[in-house]
Design a protein around this motif. Structure first.
Motif, PDB file in Angstrom:
ATOM      1  N   ILE A  26      14.912  95.713   2.165  1.00 11.40           N
ATOM      2  CA  ILE A  26      15.408  94.654   0.895  1.00 11.40           C
ATOM      3  C   ILE A  26      16.009  93.336   1.925  1.00 11.40           C
ATOM      4  CG2 ILE A  26      17.421  94.204  -0.349  1.00 11.40           C
ATOM      5  CD1 ILE A  26      17.528  97.194  -0.994  1.00 11.40           C
ATOM      6  N   GLU A  27      15.319  92.419   1.853  1.00  9.90           N
ATOM      7  CA  GLU A  27      15.711  91.104   2.490  1.00  9.90           C
ATOM      8  C   GLU A  27      16.560  90.096   1.532  1.00  9.90           C
ATOM      9  OE1 GLU A  27      12.376  89.624   4.484  1.00  9.90           O
ATOM     10  OE2 GLU A  27      11.939  91.413   5.709  1.00  9.90           O
ATOM     11  N   THR A  28      17.434  89.731   1.874  1.00 11.81           N
ATOM     12  CA  THR A  28      18.436  88.585   1.086  1.00 11.81           C
ATOM     13  C   THR A  28      18.572  87.324   1.982  1.00 11.81           C
ATOM     14  OG1 THR A  28      19.329  90.573   0.011  1.00 11.81           O
ATOM     15  CG2 THR A  28      20.358  88.266  -0.447  1.00 11.81           C
ATOM     16  N   TYR A  29      18.381  86.277   1.288  1.00 12.59           N
ATOM     17  CA  TYR A  29      18.525  84.921   1.927  1.00 12.59           C
ATOM     18  C   TYR A  29      19.399  84.098   1.079  1.00 12.59           C
ATOM     19  CZ  TYR A  29      14.503  86.619   4.487  1.00 12.59           C
ATOM     20  OH  TYR A  29      13.503  87.442   5.169  1.00 12.59           O
ATOM     21  N   THR A  30      20.062  83.022   1.794  1.00  9.63           N
ATOM     22  CA  THR A  30      20.772  82.282   0.981  1.00  9.63           C
ATOM     23  C   THR A  30      20.398  80.619   1.380  1.00  9.63           C
ATOM     24  OG1 THR A  30      22.521  81.889   2.831  1.00  9.63           O
ATOM     25  CG2 THR A  30      22.865  83.699   1.483  1.00  9.63           C
ATOM     26  N   ASP A  31      20.885  79.710   0.708  1.00  7.03           N
ATOM     27  CA  ASP A  31      20.479  78.233   1.185  1.00  7.03           C
ATOM     28  C   ASP A  31      21.363  77.957   2.360  1.00  7.03           C
ATOM     29  OD1 ASP A  31      23.138  77.397   0.023  1.00  7.03           O
ATOM     30  OD2 ASP A  31      22.217  77.026  -1.869  1.00  7.03           O
TER      31      ASP A  31
ATOM     32  N   MET B 291      16.369  81.756   7.604  1.00  8.14           N
ATOM     33  CA  MET B 291      14.612  81.268   7.311  1.00  8.14           C
ATOM     34  C   MET B 291      14.515  80.396   5.975  1.00  8.14           C
ATOM     35  SD  MET B 291      12.755  84.990   8.106  1.00  8.14           S
ATOM     36  CE  MET B 291      13.273  86.077   9.452  1.00  8.14           C
ATOM     37  N   ILE B 292      14.943  79.243   6.168  1.00 12.46           N
ATOM     38  CA  ILE B 292      15.033  78.069   5.146  1.00 12.46           C
ATOM     39  C   ILE B 292      13.348  77.779   5.038  1.00 12.46           C
ATOM     40  CG2 ILE B 292      15.426  75.767   4.834  1.00 12.46           C
ATOM     41  CD1 ILE B 292      17.727  77.636   4.560  1.00 12.46           C
ATOM     42  N   LYS B 293      12.914  77.681   3.734  1.00 12.88           N
ATOM     43  CA  LYS B 293      11.666  77.537   3.626  1.00 12.88           C
ATOM     44  C   LYS B 293      11.361  76.058   3.410  1.00 12.88           C
ATOM     45  CE  LYS B 293       9.556  80.052   0.419  1.00 12.88           C
ATOM     46  NZ  LYS B 293       9.311  80.748  -1.070  1.00 12.88           N
ATOM     47  N   ASN B 294      12.085  75.169   3.343  1.00 12.96           N
ATOM     48  CA  ASN B 294      11.897  73.780   3.270  1.00 12.96           C
ATOM     49  C   ASN B 294      12.646  73.018   4.306  1.00 12.96           C
ATOM     50  OD1 ASN B 294      14.424  73.645   1.804  1.00 12.96           O
ATOM     51  ND2 ASN B 294      13.228  73.780  -0.157  1.00 12.96           N
ATOM     52  N   ASN B 295      12.962  71.652   4.108  1.00  8.46           N
ATOM     53  CA  ASN B 295      13.629  70.694   4.957  1.00  8.46           C
ATOM     54  C   ASN B 295      15.064  70.733   4.742  1.00  8.46           C
ATOM     55  OD1 ASN B 295      11.268  70.278   6.556  1.00  8.46           O
ATOM     56  ND2 ASN B 295      10.865  68.751   4.787  1.00  8.46           N
ATOM     57  N   CYS B 296      15.533  71.778   3.645  1.00  4.25           N
ATOM     58  CA  CYS B 296      17.031  71.654   3.240  1.00  4.25           C
ATOM     59  C   CYS B 296      17.965  72.529   4.408  1.00  4.25           C
ATOM     60  CB  CYS B 296      17.151  72.192   2.015  1.00  4.25           C
ATOM     61  SG  CYS B 296      16.373  71.151   0.681  1.00  4.25           S
ATOM     62  N   THR B 297      17.916  72.085   5.525  1.00  8.67           N
ATOM     63  CA  THR B 297      18.655  72.651   6.485  1.00  8.67           C
ATOM     64  C   THR B 297      20.053  72.011   6.481  1.00  8.67           C
ATOM     65  OG1 THR B 297      17.630  70.902   8.054  1.00  8.67           O
ATOM     66  CG2 THR B 297      16.687  73.003   7.921  1.00  8.67           C
ATOM     67  N   ASN B 298      20.891  72.489   7.444  1.00  3.73           N
ATOM     68  CA  ASN B 298      22.342  72.001   7.567  1.00  3.73           C
ATOM     69  C   ASN B 298      22.479  70.470   7.572  1.00  3.73           C
ATOM     70  OD1 ASN B 298      23.483  74.721   7.429  1.00  3.73           O
ATOM     71  ND2 ASN B 298      23.448  74.961   9.560  1.00  3.73           N
ATOM     72  N   GLY B 299      23.261  69.940   6.749  1.00  2.00           N
ATOM     73  CA  GLY B 299      23.405  68.586   6.741  1.00  2.00           C
ATOM     74  C   GLY B 299      22.461  67.685   6.060  1.00  2.00           C
ATOM     75  N   ALA B 300      21.387  68.196   5.390  1.00  2.25           N
ATOM     76  CA  ALA B 300      20.170  67.782   4.833  1.00  2.25           C
ATOM     77  C   ALA B 300      20.571  67.406   3.321  1.00  2.25           C
ATOM     78  CB  ALA B 300      19.113  68.096   5.076  1.00  2.25           C
TER      79      ALA B 300
ATOM     80  N   LEU C 267      18.446  68.127  -3.648  1.00  2.00           N
ATOM     81  CA  LEU C 267      18.512  68.456  -4.844  1.00  2.00           C
ATOM     82  C   LEU C 267      18.858  69.847  -4.947  1.00  2.00           C
ATOM     83  CD1 LEU C 267      16.070  66.123  -6.704  1.00  2.00           C
ATOM     84  CD2 LEU C 267      18.353  65.851  -6.511  1.00  2.00           C
ATOM     85  N   ASP C 268      19.721  70.287  -6.155  1.00  2.00           N
ATOM     86  CA  ASP C 268      20.008  71.917  -6.206  1.00  2.00           C
ATOM     87  C   ASP C 268      18.672  72.661  -6.206  1.00  2.00           C
ATOM     88  OD1 ASP C 268      21.920  73.953  -6.698  1.00  2.00           O
ATOM     89  OD2 ASP C 268      20.769  74.069  -8.792  1.00  2.00           O
ATOM     90  N   PHE C 269      17.614  72.199  -7.009  1.00  3.69           N
ATOM     91  CA  PHE C 269      16.440  72.928  -7.054  1.00  3.69           C
ATOM     92  C   PHE C 269      15.688  73.499  -5.944  1.00  3.69           C
ATOM     93  CE2 PHE C 269      13.947  69.259  -7.150  1.00  3.69           C
ATOM     94  CZ  PHE C 269      12.694  69.614  -6.848  1.00  3.69           C
ATOM     95  N   LEU C 270      15.814  72.341  -4.901  1.00  7.31           N
ATOM     96  CA  LEU C 270      15.397  72.576  -3.608  1.00  7.31           C
ATOM     97  C   LEU C 270      15.997  73.541  -2.901  1.00  7.31           C
ATOM     98  CD1 LEU C 270      14.188  68.878  -2.603  1.00  7.31           C
ATOM     99  CD2 LEU C 270      12.664  70.660  -3.412  1.00  7.31           C
ATOM    100  N   HIS C 271      17.437  73.651  -3.048  1.00  6.92           N
ATOM    101  CA  HIS C 271      18.342  74.559  -2.382  1.00  6.92           C
ATOM    102  C   HIS C 271      17.873  76.109  -2.836  1.00  6.92           C
ATOM    103  CE1 HIS C 271      20.813  72.251   0.392  1.00  6.92           C
ATOM    104  NE2 HIS C 271      20.949  71.539  -0.698  1.00  6.92           N
TER     105      HIS C 271
END
Length: 637
Positions: free
Chosen positions: A561-566, A609-618, A621-625
C-alpha cells in the motif's frame, strides 16, 4: 444359466456353417450353447493343432458361462495381449472374470494402464462405484423375500398392473413349444393377483394379450395410454421369420385395451428387449444391440406422440451404457433404474440408479449394493411408494436359494435405494468475455476443507462432478492466470443448485491490474480522503471493497500500500498524514478478509513523488494538485 434372458431364452440363431467359415465340432457345441461339452472338445482339439484366437475366445466364453472365471480370465488376457480382435463386450467379460477372482486392485491397475483407450465416463463410473462398495453398508431395515408363486422354471421381468403383477416365465405349457437352447417353454406372460396380505395368488397365463407359440415376454402397461408394451418373436403365418443370415429376432409390439395390436419396433436382424414407457416424458425406453452399441445390449429411447414413434432410437450414451450389457430400464421419481453386467459390479447383472438431469444428462450410475444385488444376476427392478411413505417393488434374480433359474423377489424399503449423491454440472466462464474457460480445475471440498473430488472443464468450459452426499460442500474453480471461484453451500442449497446449470465465473488477472508509474497496480477508480483527514469515507470504502474482492479471487496476491499527498502543507505533516491513511487502509482490509500475507507493506510517502510541477511554492489549480494525491496498491507477487 448365465444371461439366460438375453442370450439363451430371447434370441434363437440357427447354427450356420458356410464354406468360407467351416466350424469344428467344438465350435458347433459352443454355438449350440453346450458349453461344458464345448470345453472338453476344444481341449481335445488343442492337442492336435493350435486354436485360432476366435476359438480361444469361444473357449474363454464357455468357461465364463459355466462360472470357471480363473480359466476364462487367463484366456481373455492371452488373446488381449496377442491380438486386437477382442470386442468391447469380451473386454468387459475379461474384467468380470478377474473381478470374480477378487482381484479388484488388479483391475484398477489394468484400467490405469488403458486410460487413454477407454472413455472417461467408464473410468469415472468404475472409480466411483469401487469407492462406494468399500463403504460399510448401514442397516436400512429392508426386507427382501422370494415370492411364493415362483416355479422351477424361469420367472422374471415383473411389471405393475392394476391389482397385481405381470411377469414373464418359461413354465411348460401344452400350447407352447419347447425352446431347444433352454429345454424350457417359449416365454409367455403371466399375471398374479395381490391378496389382502400383499401376496401374489391365482397365477395364470395373461389372456388379454393374444397367444403365440413362440416368445412373448417382458410386459409393461402404460396407464396413460391404456396400452401394453411387450416383446414377441418375429413370425409370419404363425411361423418364425428369419433374416438372410438365418436369425430370428424379437420385436416390440403394443396392444391397447380396445384390442388393437401393432408392431412399433421391428427388424429381422435386431432384437429389442424390455420396453418401458414413461408416461411423463412419453419416451419409450428399451434395450437393443445396434451398431452404435458401447458393448453388448445398450439402453435407448424414442420420442413418441400418444404412443406413435416420432424419432430414431437415441442411445443413452457412455454414462449409462458400458462395454457390458444394459437392460431393464425403469424410471421412478426422476431416476433411471436399470441392470448392467459391467465389470465393476457385485456379480453378474446388478441394478443401478442414475438421476436424470434435463433431457439427456445422467449422473453416475450407483450400484444399489448388497441386498437388491448379489454375486448372481439381479435385474428387472421396479419400485413404487406406499401409502405409509415406504417403498416396495420387485426384481428378478438367479441367486442361491431360489426355486428356479430366475425367481421373482419382493422388497420393502424405508427409504429410496442407492447411495444419495451430489451431482453438479455447468460451465466455467470468463467474467469479462463471457466465453467458456477450458482446463479449469473444478473442486468439491467438505466442511473440513478436505478435497473430495476434482475435474477439469472441457474446451467449451463445461464440467460435471459428482460425489457421495455431504452435509456441506465448497465449490471451487481455478486456473493459472485467473481468479479463484469459491462458494460454500448447506444441504438445502445443495438440493437446489444441482437441479440447474451452475456457472462458475473466473476473471483474468490482467483484467484486475494496469501498469502505472512503472509499477503493476490494482485497477481502481480514483478516490480521495476528506481534506486533511485519515478517516475512511464511503467513496474510499467502496474502492477498498474492490481490493477485498480482488484478493478473494486471487488469494496468493501480495500487495504494497503506497499513499501520497500533494505539496500543500509541510513535508512532515504530509508524511504523517499519508502514513496514517495507509494504516487505516491496512486495518480495514485486515478486518475484511485479507491476511498479513496479503499486505507486504503500508507506507505513506507524503509529497516525495510529485507527478507534475506542483511542488512546494508552485501555483497550481486544485485538479493539478489532486493528481498527486493518490493511493496505489502495488502488486509485489
Amino acid at each position: 444359466m448365465r444371461f439366460k434372458l438375453i442370450i439363451v431364452l430371447l434370441v434363437f440363431v440357427p447354427l450356420m456353417v458356410s464354406a468360407q467359415d467351416k466350424k469344428s465340432k467344438a465350435d458347433n457345441l459352443y454355438y449350440s450353447y453346450q458349453y461344458q461339452q464345448a470345453i472338453t472338445e476344444y481341449r481335445s482339439e488343442m492337442e492336435k493343432y493350435p486354436l485360432t484366437n476366435h476359438q480361444l475366445l469361444n473357449l474363454a466364453d464357455s468357461y465364463f458361462n459355466i462360472g470357471s472365471f480363473d480359466n476364462a480370465s487367463e484366456l481373455y488376457l492371452e488373446v488381449n495381449k496377442n491380438d486386437t480382435i477382442m470386442s468391447v463386450n469380451r473386454f468387459n467379460k475379461m474384467l468380470q472374470s478377474i473381478s470374480k477372482n477378487s482381484e479388484r486392485d488388479r483391475i484398477k491397475t489394468f484400467l490405469r494402464s488403458k486410460a487413454d483407450m477407454l472413455s472417461p465416463e467408464l473410468l469415472e463410473n468404475a472409480e466411483f462405484n469401487y469407492s462406494l462398495l468399500e463403504i460399510p453398508k448401514e442397516s436400512d431395515n429392508s426386507v427382501i423375500e422370494n415370492v411364493a408363486i415362483n416355479s422351477p422354471q424361469g420367472d422374471f421381468s415383473p411389471a405393475f398392473y392394476k391389482n397385481g403383477l405381470l411377469f414373464s416365465s418359461s413354465r411348460i405349457q401344452k400350447s407352447k413349444k419347447v425352446y431347444e437352447p433352454s429345454g424350457e417353454s417359449y416365454l409367455d406372460i403371466y399375471f398374479g393377483k395381490l391378496n389382502a396380505n400383499n401376496e401374489l395368488t391365482d397365477v395364470e397365463v395373461f389372456d388379454k394379450i393374444p397367444a403365440t407359440k413362440f416368445h412373448k415376454s417382458t410386459p409393461f402397461y402404460s396407464d396413460k395410454l391404456s396400452t401394453f408394451f411387450y416383446i414377441l418373436s418375429n413370425t409370419e403365418d404363425d411361423e418364425l421369420r428369419y433374416d438372410e443370415n438365418g436369425k430370428n429376432a424379437l420385436a416390440i409390439g403394443t396392444l391397447t385395451d380396445t384390442g388393437r395390436f401393432r408392431f412399433i419396433l421391428k427388424d429381422l436382424s435386431t432384437s429389442f428387449y424390455y420396453p418401458y414407457f414413461d408416461d411423463r416424458s412419453e419416451r419409450l425406453y428399451f434395450a437393443a444391440n445396434f451398431d452404435d452399441s458401447y458393448g453388448g445390449t445398450d439402453l435407448y429411447y424414442v420420442y413418441t406422440n400418444n404412443g406413435q414413434i416420432m424419432s430414431a432410437p437415441i442411445n443413452l450414451g457412455p454414462r449409462i451404457n458400458s462395454p457390458g450389457n444394459e437392460i431393464a430400464p425403469f424410471v421412478f421419481e426422476g431416476s433411471l433404474y436399470f441392470s448392467s453386467d459391467v465389470f465393476y459390479g457385485l456379480g453378474g447383472m446388478d441394478v443401478y440408479k442414475s438421476s436424470i438431469i434435463g433431457n439427456d444428462s445422467y449422473t453416475i450410475p450407483v450400484n444399489l449394493g448388497e441386498g437388491i444385488n448379489s454375486i448372481s444376476d439381479d435385474f428387472g427392478f421396479i419400485i413404487k411408494q406406499n401409502e405409509n411413505k415406504s417403498f416396495s417393488g420387485y426384481f428378478s434374480s438367479n441367486r442361491k436359494g431360489g426355486k428356479g433359474g430366475d425367481d421373482l423377489y419382493r422388497f420393502t424399503l424405508k427409504n429410496l435405494p442407492g447411495l444419495k449423491t451430489f451431482s453438479l454440472g455447468g460451465k466455467v466462464v470468463d467474467l469479462k468475455k463471457k466465453n467458456g474457460v477450458s482446463g479449469a480445475q473444478v473442486r468439491l471440498l467438505n466442511d473440513k476443507g478436505e478435497l473430495l473430488k476434482e475435474v477439469s472443464s472441457v474446451a467449451t468450459g463445461d464440467f460435471r462432478i459428482e460425489i457421495p452426499w455431504q452435509k456441506q460442500v465448497t465449490i471451487q474453480a481455478l486456473k493459472d492466470g485467473y481468479s479463484i471461484f469459491s462458494t460454500s453451500y448447506s444441504e438445502e442449497d445443495m438440493e437446489e443448485i444441482q437441479t440447474i446449470s451452475y456457472t462458475l465465473g473466473l476473471a483474468r488477472f490482467e483484467d484486475f491490474v494496469l501498469e502505472s508509474e512503472d509499477k503493476t497496480i490494482l485497477k481502481l477508480d480514483k478516490f480521495y480522503f476528506d481534506k486533511g483527514k485519515a478517516i475512511l469515507n464511503a467513496q474510499v470504502e467502496a474502492e477498498l471493497n474492490k481490493v477485498v474482492d480482488a484478493v478473494s479471487r486471487f488469494p496468493q496476491l501480495r500487495l504494497k500500500i503506497e499513499t501520497y499527498t500533494d505539496s500543500r502543507g509541510s513535508d512532515s505533516y504530509n508524511k504523517k498524514l499519508s502514513q496514517d491513511r495507509s494504516n487505516v487502509i491496512k486495518d480495514y482490509l485486515l478486518k475484511n478478509g485479507l491476511s498479513s500475507n496479503n499486505i507486504v507493506e503500508a507506507i505513506g510517502y507524503g509529497e516525495e513523488m510529485i507527478k507534475n510541477n506542483c511542488t512546494n511554492g508552485a501555483y497550481c489549480l486544485d485538479f493539478l494538485h489532486k493528481q498527486n494525491e493518490r493511493t496505489l496498491f502495488v502488486v509485489v507477487d
